[in-house]
Design a protein around this motif. Sequence first.
Motif, PDB file in Angstrom:
ATOM      1  N   LYS A  42       0.826  -1.204   0.000  1.00  0.00           N
ATOM      2  CA  LYS A  42       0.000   0.000   0.000  1.00  0.00           C
ATOM      3  C   LYS A  42       0.861   1.254   0.000  1.00  0.00           C
ATOM      4  N   THR A  69      -3.676  -6.706  -7.518  1.00  0.00           N
ATOM      5  CA  THR A  69      -3.408  -8.051  -7.013  1.00  0.00           C
ATOM      6  C   THR A  69      -3.769  -9.101  -8.057  1.00  0.00           C
ATOM      7  N   ASN A  81      -7.629 -10.433   2.339  1.00  0.00           N
ATOM      8  CA  ASN A  81      -8.334  -9.151   2.387  1.00  0.00           C
ATOM      9  C   ASN A  81      -8.115  -8.441   3.720  1.00  0.00           C
ATOM     10  N   LEU A  91     -15.876 -10.872  -3.432  1.00  0.00           N
ATOM     11  CA  LEU A  91     -14.853 -10.041  -2.793  1.00  0.00           C
ATOM     12  C   LEU A  91     -13.745  -9.690  -3.786  1.00  0.00           C
ATOM     13  N   GLN A 105     -15.178  -6.933  -5.918  1.00  0.00           N
ATOM     14  CA  GLN A 105     -15.290  -5.661  -5.195  1.00  0.00           C
ATOM     15  C   GLN A 105     -13.939  -4.976  -5.020  1.00  0.00           C
ATOM     16  N   THR A 106     -12.894  -5.764  -4.807  1.00  0.00           N
ATOM     17  CA  THR A 106     -11.566  -5.177  -4.588  1.00  0.00           C
ATOM     18  C   THR A 106     -10.815  -4.920  -5.888  1.00  0.00           C
ATOM     19  N   ASN A 162      -4.940  -6.391   3.740  1.00  0.00           N
ATOM     20  CA  ASN A 162      -4.791  -5.399   2.654  1.00  0.00           C
ATOM     21  C   ASN A 162      -4.018  -5.940   1.463  1.00  0.00           C
ATOM     22  N   LEU A 193      -5.635  -7.660  -1.070  1.00  0.00           N
ATOM     23  CA  LEU A 193      -6.522  -7.729  -2.228  1.00  0.00           C
ATOM     24  C   LEU A 193      -6.779  -6.315  -2.719  1.00  0.00           C
ATOM     25  N   THR A 194      -6.185  -5.965  -3.848  1.00  0.00           N
ATOM     26  CA  THR A 194      -6.348  -4.632  -4.428  1.00  0.00           C
ATOM     27  C   THR A 194      -6.526  -4.785  -5.939  1.00  0.00           C
ATOM     28  N   ASP A 195      -6.689  -3.659  -6.618  1.00  0.00           N
ATOM     29  CA  ASP A 195      -6.800  -3.729  -8.083  1.00  0.00           C
ATOM     30  C   ASP A 195      -5.448  -3.965  -8.744  1.00  0.00           C
TER      31      ASP A 195
END
Length: 427
Positions: free
Chosen positions: A229, A273, A264, A288, A291-292, A267, A269-271
């Motif tokens: 992040k 990942t 998740n 999920l 959504q992520t 942190n 799981l992101t766009d």
Amino acid sequence: MEESSTIEQVYRGTFVHSTPQTPLLILEDALLGVNTHGKIAFIGEGKHVKRLSQDFKFSLSDVKQMAQHEFFMPGMVDTHIHAPQYSYAGTALDLPLLQWLNKYTFPVEARFEDLKFAQQIYNQVVKRTLRNGTTTACYFATIHTDASLLLGQIANDLGQRALVGKVCMDRNDSAKTYKETSQESQEETLRFIKELLEKKYPRVSPVVTPRFALYCTEPLLGQLGAIAKYNNIHIQSHIGETVDRMNVVKELFPDSKSYTDVYNKHNLLTDKTVMAHGCYLSDEELTLFRQTGASLAHSNKAMLYVAGGYSASMLDAVRRALETSKVLTIQNPGYKTLTFEEVFRLATLGGSQALSLDKQTGNFEVGKDFDALRVNVAAPGGPIDLIKDEHPKILLEKFLNLGDDRNIVEVFVAGKKVVPFTEKTQE
């Protein structure tokens, strides 16, 4: 015309690619120009070559005409490669996963502390994947920072677009000599990211890489999520590989609702990942992912053998995807079999979307990098016999189903020809 828009290469012939709306677009007698920065400057019809030459200030004598049985397609994107496993590819395919890991994977990966050994294997895997048309690769390396940095250097030197990850694993009772402490893993990940970014390679980036939840403690997963992040970088790992692993995750992480929830919560799981496999995920877990913005990299071949696959070619992944899809239809006639057009999109544009690189690569849109394969379906000595002149769609289908690296006569990444290799890269 500004210097930044100077045209360096112009090709005329057939181009095939995908868009988000259409899995296969065929452009016959098209004209494509590449500027000095390796980006696609224009795409037009061949009959307008004189006007285009005036608009974009290139000479008609500079236009390179493709042969009758040739076409350009986007470079293929491999979203999940264990680079060190290349050294024993094609062996022990009959072993169960844990036996395969303990007998082959961990002992071999431990050897990558030796940079001379790492140099040999990583040079081979990058060259082999490039020859087979993989212009973008997402690599797992090993726990060794210096060897992982070396993989990044080799990818850069050979011209491949790559995401490279130093593997993190602080829990592995089955391989006592091949794991790190949480502190070591965190510190070395930070060093890896810092040193790789300092190299300022134009198309090689770091990716945070927890091997998978079973081999990482919760504190380490949390640290890696924070690192990703803070640096706004990619993340890769494994998920939902086997039923046994799904059950072990429940035991190790009793406070998490699912395998997906483990990542998740930390942190991860992101766009940016991409998670490998995902065979046994519930609808709730898949929601999920949606959504992520996280993606799944699924290899039918790897799942069939549970462990690593046996081929460095994305063409093989294309064929296994089609085969598996047909098997599912046989088992359940209500299942809709994938088309070859859709699998073509998955291997090119789809892969770039999974890695959040579709603004840079994946198809032939103006402004994107020219990552491309020049394919000759009738290459001398190649595996395809053409009985008659065929439509470009048939040529593409034959290449996907029958072709190999002999049909890939040139490979470009960001406008630079990276295959055939030069004398320098042959060393």
